[in-house]
Design an enzyme around this catalytic site. Structure first.
Site, mmCIF file in Angstrom:
data_model
loop_
_atom_site.group_PDB
_atom_site.id
_atom_site.type_symbol
_atom_site.label_atom_id
_atom_site.label_comp_id
_atom_site.label_asym_id
_atom_site.label_seq_id
_atom_site.Cartn_x
_atom_site.Cartn_y
_atom_site.Cartn_z
ATOM 1 N N HIS A 7 0.820 -1.204 0.000
ATOM 2 C CA HIS A 7 0.000 0.000 0.000
ATOM 3 C C HIS A 7 0.858 1.260 0.000
ATOM 4 O O HIS A 7 2.037 1.216 0.320
ATOM 5 C CB HIS A 7 -0.978 0.043 1.186
ATOM 6 N N HIS A 79 4.052 7.125 3.741
ATOM 7 C CA HIS A 79 4.995 6.015 3.566
ATOM 8 C C HIS A 79 4.522 5.067 2.475
ATOM 9 O O HIS A 79 3.383 5.144 2.012
ATOM 10 C CB HIS A 79 5.228 5.248 4.875
ATOM 11 N N GLU A 130 7.738 1.036 4.977
ATOM 12 C CA GLU A 130 7.191 0.036 5.886
ATOM 13 C C GLU A 130 7.381 -1.320 5.224
ATOM 14 O O GLU A 130 7.131 -1.482 4.031
ATOM 15 C CB GLU A 130 5.695 0.275 6.117
#
Length: 134
Positions: A7, A79, A130
């Protein structure tokens, strides 16, 4: 080591307005808001055929998203999340190569109930990364 894009996270100053824009304006499938107290955020996922967009909204006074929005009042990309098969092996390899893992270096459970880690943006050309174990 790096897998698919899981994502892209966008910090938003108004979660309801952002959800309405994606749902009504773009016709996207939008999940219900979920509080993630361990991360200090409320999250909503926009489900796309090939990935997801994560909308982040501050949860509590100490939310890291609150700090981000103070610097970026209109919101913005926070992020990018990539999947990895083995988060501990990925962490150890990256640390051995000089990358900095944020926090205490141990994975925490993320919004998908899977272990996640964050990598320092200065080590990835200004982008907070991440990693999520798939």
């Amino acid at each position: 080591m790096i897998g698919r894009l899981n994502h892209v996270a966008i910090a938003v100053p108004d979660l309801e307005a952002a959800v309405a824009q994606y749902r009504n304006g773009l016709g996207a499938k939008v999940t219900e808001a979920t509080d993630q107290p361990d991360h200090g955020v409320t999250v909503v996922f926009i489900e796309l055929p090939n990935t997801k967009i994560e909308l982040l909204y501050p949860l509590g006074e100490n939310s890291p998203i609150r700090n981000f929005l103070e610097k970026n009042p209109s919101g913005g990309i926070h992020h990018i999340c990539y999947e990895v098969d083995d988060i501990l092996a990925a962490r150890d390899k990256l640390k051995a190569e000089g990358a900095r893992v944020l926090g205490d270096g141990e994975p925490k459970i993320g919004a998908h109930n899977k272990p996640v880690l964050f990598l320092h943006p200065k080590d990835f050309f200004g982008t907070l990364i991440e990693l999520e174990q798939c």
